[in-house]
Design an enzyme around this catalytic site. Sequence first.
Site, PDB file in Angstrom:
ATOM      1  N   LYS A  41      32.360  42.657  92.699  1.00 36.35           N
ATOM      2  CA  LYS A  41      33.273  41.666  92.133  1.00 36.35           C
ATOM      3  C   LYS A  41      33.523  40.480  93.062  1.00 36.35           C
ATOM      4  O   LYS A  41      33.592  39.324  92.616  1.00 36.35           O
ATOM      5  CB  LYS A  41      34.598  42.319  91.753  1.00 36.35           C
ATOM      6  N   ASN A  90      35.100  39.554  87.305  1.00 36.98           N
ATOM      7  CA  ASN A  90      34.464  40.645  86.557  1.00 36.98           C
ATOM      8  C   ASN A  90      33.646  40.111  85.385  1.00 36.98           C
ATOM      9  O   ASN A  90      33.122  40.878  84.591  1.00 36.98           O
ATOM     10  CB  ASN A  90      35.514  41.644  86.053  1.00 36.98           C
ATOM     11  N   THR A 105      45.140  51.231 104.864  1.00 38.70           N
ATOM     12  CA  THR A 105      44.853  50.275 105.929  1.00 38.70           C
ATOM     13  C   THR A 105      45.771  49.076 105.733  1.00 38.70           C
ATOM     14  O   THR A 105      45.539  48.234 104.865  1.00 38.70           O
ATOM     15  CB  THR A 105      43.382  49.821 105.889  1.00 38.70           C
ATOM     16  N   MET A 156      44.165  52.566  86.844  1.00 37.85           N
ATOM     17  CA  MET A 156      43.072  51.706  86.416  1.00 37.85           C
ATOM     18  C   MET A 156      41.767  52.486  86.234  1.00 37.85           C
ATOM     19  O   MET A 156      40.803  51.961  85.691  1.00 37.85           O
ATOM     20  CB  MET A 156      42.893  50.550  87.404  1.00 37.85           C
ATOM     21  N   TYR A 176      39.498  55.303  84.379  1.00 34.42           N
ATOM     22  CA  TYR A 176      39.498  55.875  83.027  1.00 34.42           C
ATOM     23  C   TYR A 176      38.656  57.140  82.903  1.00 34.42           C
ATOM     24  O   TYR A 176      38.570  57.730  81.827  1.00 34.42           O
ATOM     25  CB  TYR A 176      39.066  54.839  81.991  1.00 34.42           C
TER      26      TYR A 176
END
Length: 266
Positions: free
Chosen positions: A68, A89, A155, A206, A208
């Site tokens: 992305k 995207n 992080t 997010m 699925y």
Amino acid sequence: MTRLAAGVAGNPIGHSLSPVIHQAWIAAAGLDADYRPFEPADAAAFDRLLDTGRAGSLRGLNVTAPFKEQALARADEVAPTARGCGSANLLLFEDGRIRADSTDGAGLLAALSEQAPELNLHGGAAVVLGAGGAARAAVAALQGAGASVTVINRTRSRAEALATDLGALVGGPEALAGADLVVNALSVTPWIDHAALQARAVLMDMTYLPLQTDFLAAGRSRGLTTVDGLAMLIGQARPSFEALFGVLPPALDIRAVALAAMGATA
């Protein structure tokens, strides 16, 4: 020869339901089109796929992990939505040029509207778990809807970089106590103390696959409202389909189509 060719690029890509969704819409709309998965082995292979698009063989691509941010960097033109979240995207090819956009934020908001209609983001507090491309899209969308967003990431330096870019906050587990919404933007199950959440808190994952992740299952066991990643996938696919093929997705129970492909039920 197929008039309109498009697809989704990522690695791995075999699990993706995007081809199932888009092919179902293509068939229902009676389009002379195709939508297929692409699995570039690395960044160089992804660049070669983009060259194929520039040459006119593809109308466009949806892009998923880990490409992305590279998709955004390689574009000749970047839509404000993609620039705002720092990743793309959706790539559209025209006359040898690449235009980058992002429908992830729209998909996230559509999923929340569908499965958590009582959630009011304006003035609310949201926590995003993770600091990658998916997290960036989530933060940008939620802030655009009026929420105050805190990023939590293992992080901390990555969370700080995201927060600096997008104007979000950086926090730790203590931020969960006041959250109206918690979004998991990690590709793994996050560890959080569900008992620390408010009774009105909404959980969204997010991811699925599986449809009901351990993160969502723990929330449901507490009686919390949950939003699954399939709703977001469909929500981001709708504007992608229109951009790729020039028509709105036809009326179709696309969630049922996707669930059937997953071997699951609603």
